[in-house]
Design a protein around this motif. Structure first.
Motif, PDB file in Angstrom:
ATOM      1  N   PHE A   5       0.834  -1.202   0.000  1.00  0.00           N
ATOM      2  CA  PHE A   5       0.000   0.000   0.000  1.00  0.00           C
ATOM      3  C   PHE A   5       0.872   1.256   0.000  1.00  0.00           C
ATOM      4  O   PHE A   5       0.646   2.177  -0.788  1.00  0.00           O
ATOM      5  CB  PHE A   5      -0.926   0.009   1.221  1.00  0.00           C
ATOM      6  CG  PHE A   5      -1.820  -1.200   1.329  1.00  0.00           C
ATOM      7  CD1 PHE A   5      -2.141  -1.950   0.210  1.00  0.00           C
ATOM      8  CD2 PHE A   5      -2.339  -1.592   2.553  1.00  0.00           C
ATOM      9  CE1 PHE A   5      -2.968  -3.068   0.300  1.00  0.00           C
ATOM     10  CE2 PHE A   5      -3.163  -2.704   2.661  1.00  0.00           C
ATOM     11  CZ  PHE A   5      -3.470  -3.441   1.532  1.00  0.00           C
ATOM     12  N   ILE A   6       1.860   1.286   0.889  1.00  0.00           N
ATOM     13  CA  ILE A   6       2.726   2.460   0.938  1.00  0.00           C
ATOM     14  C   ILE A   6       3.571   2.560  -0.326  1.00  0.00           C
ATOM     15  O   ILE A   6       3.862   3.652  -0.817  1.00  0.00           O
ATOM     16  CB  ILE A   6       3.615   2.439   2.207  1.00  0.00           C
ATOM     17  CG1 ILE A   6       4.408   3.743   2.348  1.00  0.00           C
ATOM     18  CG2 ILE A   6       4.568   1.267   2.201  1.00  0.00           C
ATOM     19  CD1 ILE A   6       3.582   4.964   2.549  1.00  0.00           C
ATOM     20  N   ASN A   7       3.942   1.410  -0.916  1.00  0.00           N
ATOM     21  CA  ASN A   7       4.707   1.444  -2.161  1.00  0.00           C
ATOM     22  C   ASN A   7       3.912   2.096  -3.285  1.00  0.00           C
ATOM     23  O   ASN A   7       4.469   2.799  -4.131  1.00  0.00           O
ATOM     24  CB  ASN A   7       5.119   0.030  -2.574  1.00  0.00           C
ATOM     25  CG  ASN A   7       6.283  -0.496  -1.761  1.00  0.00           C
ATOM     26  OD1 ASN A   7       6.926   0.257  -1.027  1.00  0.00           O
ATOM     27  ND2 ASN A   7       6.551  -1.783  -1.872  1.00  0.00           N
ATOM     28  N   ALA A   8       2.608   1.854  -3.307  1.00  0.00           N
ATOM     29  CA  ALA A   8       1.775   2.472  -4.338  1.00  0.00           C
ATOM     30  C   ALA A   8       1.840   3.990  -4.247  1.00  0.00           C
ATOM     31  O   ALA A   8       1.851   4.694  -5.267  1.00  0.00           O
ATOM     32  CB  ALA A   8       0.331   1.992  -4.197  1.00  0.00           C
ATOM     33  N   PRO A 112      -9.518   1.288  -2.959  1.00  0.00           N
ATOM     34  CA  PRO A 112      -9.845   0.253  -3.954  1.00  0.00           C
ATOM     35  C   PRO A 112      -8.746  -0.796  -4.098  1.00  0.00           C
ATOM     36  O   PRO A 112      -9.026  -2.001  -4.164  1.00  0.00           O
ATOM     37  CB  PRO A 112     -10.036   1.061  -5.245  1.00  0.00           C
ATOM     38  CG  PRO A 112     -10.396   2.436  -4.786  1.00  0.00           C
ATOM     39  CD  PRO A 112      -9.602   2.645  -3.533  1.00  0.00           C
ATOM     40  N   PHE A 113      -7.494  -0.348  -4.143  1.00  0.00           N
ATOM     41  CA  PHE A 113      -6.382  -1.293  -4.269  1.00  0.00           C
ATOM     42  C   PHE A 113      -6.270  -2.174  -3.031  1.00  0.00           C
ATOM     43  O   PHE A 113      -6.043  -3.384  -3.128  1.00  0.00           O
ATOM     44  CB  PHE A 113      -5.079  -0.528  -4.496  1.00  0.00           C
ATOM     45  CG  PHE A 113      -3.850  -1.386  -4.484  1.00  0.00           C
ATOM     46  CD1 PHE A 113      -3.679  -2.391  -5.424  1.00  0.00           C
ATOM     47  CD2 PHE A 113      -2.862  -1.195  -3.530  1.00  0.00           C
ATOM     48  CE1 PHE A 113      -2.543  -3.191  -5.415  1.00  0.00           C
ATOM     49  CE2 PHE A 113      -1.726  -1.987  -3.513  1.00  0.00           C
ATOM     50  CZ  PHE A 113      -1.567  -2.990  -4.457  1.00  0.00           C
ATOM     51  N   ALA A 114      -6.450  -1.584  -1.851  1.00  0.00           N
ATOM     52  CA  ALA A 114      -6.352  -2.354  -0.611  1.00  0.00           C
ATOM     53  C   ALA A 114      -7.444  -3.413  -0.532  1.00  0.00           C
ATOM     54  O   ALA A 114      -7.187  -4.563  -0.152  1.00  0.00           O
ATOM     55  CB  ALA A 114      -6.433  -1.413   0.590  1.00  0.00           C
ATOM     56  N   ARG A 115      -8.657  -3.039  -0.890  1.00  0.00           N
ATOM     57  CA  ARG A 115      -9.760  -4.006  -0.841  1.00  0.00           C
ATOM     58  C   ARG A 115      -9.513  -5.166  -1.796  1.00  0.00           C
ATOM     59  O   ARG A 115      -9.759  -6.330  -1.464  1.00  0.00           O
ATOM     60  CB  ARG A 115     -11.071  -3.300  -1.170  1.00  0.00           C
ATOM     61  CG  ARG A 115     -11.553  -2.376  -0.057  1.00  0.00           C
ATOM     62  CD  ARG A 115     -12.721  -1.523  -0.500  1.00  0.00           C
ATOM     63  NE  ARG A 115     -13.229  -0.698   0.598  1.00  0.00           N
ATOM     64  CZ  ARG A 115     -14.090   0.303   0.444  1.00  0.00           C
ATOM     65  NH1 ARG A 115     -14.541   0.607  -0.769  1.00  0.00           N
ATOM     66  NH2 ARG A 115     -14.496   0.996   1.488  1.00  0.00           N
ATOM     67  N   SER A 116      -9.013  -4.849  -2.981  1.00  0.00           N
ATOM     68  CA  SER A 116      -8.720  -5.902  -3.954  1.00  0.00           C
ATOM     69  C   SER A 116      -7.609  -6.819  -3.454  1.00  0.00           C
ATOM     70  O   SER A 116      -7.698  -8.053  -3.563  1.00  0.00           O
ATOM     71  CB  SER A 116      -8.322  -5.265  -5.287  1.00  0.00           C
ATOM     72  OG  SER A 116      -7.890  -6.237  -6.206  1.00  0.00           O
ATOM     73  N   THR A 117      -6.557  -6.233  -2.888  1.00  0.00           N
ATOM     74  CA  THR A 117      -5.420  -7.020  -2.404  1.00  0.00           C
ATOM     75  C   THR A 117      -5.821  -7.920  -1.244  1.00  0.00           C
ATOM     76  O   THR A 117      -5.469  -9.110  -1.200  1.00  0.00           O
ATOM     77  CB  THR A 117      -4.284  -6.081  -1.965  1.00  0.00           C
ATOM     78  OG1 THR A 117      -3.896  -5.257  -3.069  1.00  0.00           O
ATOM     79  CG2 THR A 117      -3.083  -6.872  -1.477  1.00  0.00           C
ATOM     80  N   ILE A 118      -6.560  -7.368  -0.303  1.00  0.00           N
ATOM     81  CA  ILE A 118      -6.963  -8.152   0.869  1.00  0.00           C
ATOM     82  C   ILE A 118      -7.944  -9.248   0.468  1.00  0.00           C
ATOM     83  O   ILE A 118      -7.869 -10.381   0.969  1.00  0.00           O
ATOM     84  CB  ILE A 118      -7.553  -7.224   1.945  1.00  0.00           C
ATOM     85  CG1 ILE A 118      -6.443  -6.325   2.509  1.00  0.00           C
ATOM     86  CG2 ILE A 118      -8.202  -8.025   3.072  1.00  0.00           C
ATOM     87  CD1 ILE A 118      -6.924  -5.243   3.444  1.00  0.00           C
ATOM     88  N   SER A 119      -8.846  -8.950  -0.454  1.00  0.00           N
ATOM     89  CA  SER A 119      -9.776  -9.984  -0.932  1.00  0.00           C
ATOM     90  C   SER A 119      -9.028 -11.127  -1.603  1.00  0.00           C
ATOM     91  O   SER A 119      -9.366 -12.300  -1.418  1.00  0.00           O
ATOM     92  CB  SER A 119     -10.784  -9.371  -1.908  1.00  0.00           C
ATOM     93  OG  SER A 119     -11.625  -8.450  -1.254  1.00  0.00           O
ATOM     94  N   LYS A 151     -10.959  -1.455   5.333  1.00  0.00           N
ATOM     95  CA  LYS A 151     -11.641  -0.171   5.489  1.00  0.00           C
ATOM     96  C   LYS A 151     -10.668   0.950   5.849  1.00  0.00           C
ATOM     97  O   LYS A 151     -10.882   2.099   5.473  1.00  0.00           O
ATOM     98  CB  LYS A 151     -12.717  -0.280   6.575  1.00  0.00           C
ATOM     99  CG  LYS A 151     -13.833  -1.261   6.254  1.00  0.00           C
ATOM    100  CD  LYS A 151     -14.840  -1.325   7.394  1.00  0.00           C
ATOM    101  CE  LYS A 151     -15.950  -2.318   7.091  1.00  0.00           C
ATOM    102  NZ  LYS A 151     -16.924  -2.415   8.214  1.00  0.00           N
ATOM    103  N   VAL A 152      -9.619   0.609   6.597  1.00  0.00           N
ATOM    104  CA  VAL A 152      -8.637   1.618   7.019  1.00  0.00           C
ATOM    105  C   VAL A 152      -7.225   1.105   6.717  1.00  0.00           C
ATOM    106  O   VAL A 152      -6.425   0.871   7.628  1.00  0.00           O
ATOM    107  CB  VAL A 152      -8.789   1.969   8.515  1.00  0.00           C
ATOM    108  CG1 VAL A 152      -9.944   2.905   8.740  1.00  0.00           C
ATOM    109  CG2 VAL A 152      -8.938   0.711   9.368  1.00  0.00           C
ATOM    110  N   PRO A 153      -6.892   0.921   5.439  1.00  0.00           N
ATOM    111  CA  PRO A 153      -5.571   0.378   5.105  1.00  0.00           C
ATOM    112  C   PRO A 153      -4.416   1.249   5.560  1.00  0.00           C
ATOM    113  O   PRO A 153      -3.300   0.755   5.721  1.00  0.00           O
ATOM    114  CB  PRO A 153      -5.616   0.270   3.575  1.00  0.00           C
ATOM    115  CG  PRO A 153      -6.687   1.222   3.144  1.00  0.00           C
ATOM    116  CD  PRO A 153      -7.703   1.187   4.241  1.00  0.00           C
ATOM    117  N   ILE A 154      -4.671   2.538   5.799  1.00  0.00           N
ATOM    118  CA  ILE A 154      -3.580   3.409   6.247  1.00  0.00           C
ATOM    119  C   ILE A 154      -3.026   2.953   7.590  1.00  0.00           C
ATOM    120  O   ILE A 154      -1.872   3.226   7.919  1.00  0.00           O
ATOM    121  CB  ILE A 154      -4.057   4.873   6.322  1.00  0.00           C
ATOM    122  CG1 ILE A 154      -2.853   5.805   6.492  1.00  0.00           C
ATOM    123  CG2 ILE A 154      -5.077   5.071   7.430  1.00  0.00           C
ATOM    124  CD1 ILE A 154      -3.191   7.263   6.403  1.00  0.00           C
TER     125      ILE A 154
END
Length: 236
Positions: A5-8, A112-119, A151-154
């Motif tokens: 996530f931080i790399n993005a 959106p990216f976090a939800r896709s990755t975690i799924s 919901k809170v990937p940060i």
């Protein structure tokens, strides 16, 4: 996972960062200070696509600046809808105006990216027939259920250094001569190298305030280890 996530953000990857709209309840104040004012300009241009200023908000002592006018918010929402922006900023952090706003924008742009990755990770766990919950390391070293992290990937941005320090603490237990000493932990990854200190208690030294640096800086206020980050750039 949080490292991706931080790399993005660090790589300013438009394929993984969603455009964000901000509605700031501020009355007549702060209209000359736009969101993400302390970000690198190119990153700000990728993420912050619209900002609307409306009545409402609070003074620093908690007193209302003015009444919230729903008609103004509805008008801003129509503009955002016309711009086809789907990520709206919601407060996810603690004290500090700039810190709260930065955290909310970062969280929204990576959602959106976090939800896709975690799924994808959850599906991989299911395919392996593992009957256990999936957790992700938070910024403060504790763990967060995957569904909440989506919901809170940060809250997981510093999970990479945290995981490295957990591994270093485990290895240090095997080295009796280092049992009473502080250790420097160096985590070398694809886009950066993170350096942190492991105290004799085998807990990471915590940062009093958190600042992420990348040709400029942006501030947030989550509890995190005191990590010094170096970045690598390739020029072709």
């Amino acid at each position: 996972m949080g490292q991706s996530f931080i790399n993005a953000v660090l790589e300013k990857d438009q394929n993984r960062l969603a455009p964000v709209a901000v509605i700031r309840l501020c009355g007549p104040f702060s209209r000359d200070v736009y969101p993400a004012v302390d970000w690198p300009e190119d990153l700000r241009n990728i993420v912050c696509k619209y900002c609307g200023f409306v009545d409402g908000g609070l003074e620093i002592d908690g007193e209302p600046i003015g009444d919230i006018k729903e008609s103004q918010i509805a008008a801003e929402c129509r503009i955002i809808e016309d711009l086809q922006i789907r990520c709206i900023v919601v407060n996810v952090a603690n004290l500090g105006f700039i810190e709260r706003e930065n955290a909310a924008i970062l969280n929204a742009c990576i959602l959106p990216f976090a939800r896709s990755t975690i799924s994808s990770s959850e599906r991989a766990v299911a395919r392996l027939y593992l009957r256990c919950p999936l957790f992700i390391t938070q910024n403060d070293g504790t763990i967060l259920p995957a569904r909440l992290a989506a919901k809170v990937p940060i809250r997981t941005f510093s999970s990479g250094p945290n995981n490295s320090m957990c591994a270093a603490a485990f290895l240090a237990k095997k080295l009796n001569e280092l049992d009473k000493e502080s250790l420097l932990v160096v985590d070398i990854v694809g886009t950066s190298t993170d350096v942190a200190m492991l105290l004799p208690s085998r807990l990471p030294r915590q940062a009093a305030a958190v600042t992420l640096c990348y040709r400029g800086f942006w501030r947030w206020n989550f509890a995190c280890p005191d990590v010094k980050r170096c970045f690598f750039f390739a020029t072709i």
